[in-house]
Design a protein around this motif. Structure first.
Motif, short mmCIF file in Angstrom:
data_model
loop_
_atom_site.label_atom_id
_atom_site.label_comp_id
_atom_site.label_asym_id
_atom_site.label_seq_id
_atom_site.Cartn_x
_atom_site.Cartn_y
_atom_site.Cartn_z
N PRO A 1 37.36 39.58 47.15
CA PRO A 1 36.14 40.35 47.34
C PRO A 1 36.30 41.84 47.08
N LYS A 2 37.53 42.36 47.18
CA LYS A 2 37.73 43.79 46.97
C LYS A 2 37.59 44.17 45.50
N TRP A 3 37.75 43.21 44.59
CA TRP A 3 37.76 43.55 43.16
C TRP A 3 36.49 44.28 42.77
N LYS A 4 35.34 43.76 43.18
CA LYS A 4 34.09 44.36 42.74
C LYS A 4 33.89 45.74 43.36
N THR A 5 34.20 45.87 44.63
CA THR A 5 33.93 47.12 45.30
C THR A 5 34.89 48.22 44.88
N GLU A 6 36.07 47.85 44.36
CA GLU A 6 37.04 48.85 43.95
C GLU A 6 36.84 49.31 42.52
N GLU B 1 42.63 44.08 34.32
CA GLU B 1 43.61 43.00 34.19
C GLU B 1 43.27 41.83 35.10
N ASN B 2 42.78 42.11 36.31
CA ASN B 2 42.34 41.03 37.19
C ASN B 2 41.23 40.21 36.52
N MET B 3 40.30 40.89 35.89
CA MET B 3 39.21 40.20 35.21
C MET B 3 39.72 39.31 34.09
N VAL B 4 40.62 39.83 33.26
CA VAL B 4 41.15 39.05 32.15
C VAL B 4 41.96 37.86 32.66
N ASN B 5 42.72 38.06 33.72
CA ASN B 5 43.50 36.96 34.29
C ASN B 5 42.59 35.86 34.82
#
Length: 285
Positions: free
Chosen positions: A22-27, A253-257
């Protein structure tokens, strides 16, 4: 009036889920925060050219047979982008004036359609096209109308259309439900997109669009469309979206992974299918 053309498509996907933090979007930095719609594709034009879908020939034929697009007519392609729809009209003999506010997109369209004698492209917007009064027979807006100021665009369209002329609003609406791949890809966009908006969020329902046209004039037809991608193609398609993160964002990179994991779960023989419903909404304005 509603008209639909359909083709039977096969799309087998294995079951799976998108796993995310959940932190991915907010960061996320929010690369496009504060950037207006006329600038937001400037750094992803190459991906747009290579990986955005074209439009079904059935939809083009429908414009000529049913919507009143005249053969060899003079057409304004408003928000023409890289010239995807302009090219389809030029192939049928139309004379196309493309209007596009983004410099990089205009340059890509010029490169795409270099040597076409019946094509010209000019800077301008839906609200201020720069075209003379009563200068075109038909207006098309392919994958662009949701960016417009509708009130101002309606005034401008009425000004540049010849008597009896019509406007057509066209979208390739990506299907987001019905298979694991569709649903997981949609969740990825919602998770990582900086300001991602679905078709529902864009307010392009028939009920919302009807007021742009003369009372009772709006008609709609729908067609099937699809793209088949390997992983590199799917990554390119993701990059072509204006809300997608770009290299340098802390979550890129998180998105691509996650995209790789999604592809690994759902591909058939190294490919996945993105399905669309192509909507053609038209009438006198």
């Amino acid at each position: 009036m509603f008209w639909r053309a359909s083709l039977k498509l096969s799309n087998k996907c294995t079951s799976g889920h998108v796993y995310w933090n959940p932190k991915w979007k907010t960061e996320s930095k929010g690369v496009w925060s504060g950037m207006n719609s006329k600038e937001r594709f400037s750094n992803r034009v190459d991906s747009y050219v290579k990986y955005r879908p074209s439009y079904p020939q059935e939809a083009i034929q429908y414009l000529y047979d049913t919507a009143g697009l005249p053969a060899n007519g003079e057409v304004a392609d408003i928000g023409a982008g890289t010239g995807i729809f302009s090219e389809l009209l030029l192939e049928r003999g139309c004379k196309v004036t493309a209007v596009e506010p983004n410099k990089e997109m205009r340059e890509a369209a010029e490169e795409r359609l270099v040597g076409e004698p019946y094509f010209r492209i000019m800077p301008g917007s839906a609200e201020e096209t720069g075209l003379p009064d009563r200068s075109v027979d038909f207006i098309v807006c392919a994958q662009s109308f949701h960016w417009f100021d509708r009130t101002a665009a309606r005034v401008e369209f009425r000004r540049i259309l010849r008597p009896g002329g019509k406007a057509a609003l066209i979208w390739n609406s990506r299907l987001t439900h019905g298979t694991p791949f569709r649903e997981e890809y949609e969740r990825l966009l919602q998770t990582f997109g900086t300001d991602y908006k679905s078709d529902k969020d864009r307010d392009i329902s028939p009920e919302s669009l009807a007021s742009f046209f003369k009372p009772g004039a709006m008609q709609e037809a729908r067609f099937t469309n699809q793209q088949v991608f390997d992983f590199e193609g799917l990554r390119g398609r993701l990059h072509s979206s204006s809300s997608s993160l770009v290299p340098g964002d802390p979550n890129y990179e998180n998105m691509v992974n996650e995209l790789q994991s999604l592809f690994d779960r759902n591909n058939e023989n190294g490919q996945v299918v993105i399905d669309y419903e192509t909507r053609v909404i038209w009438g006198e304005v």
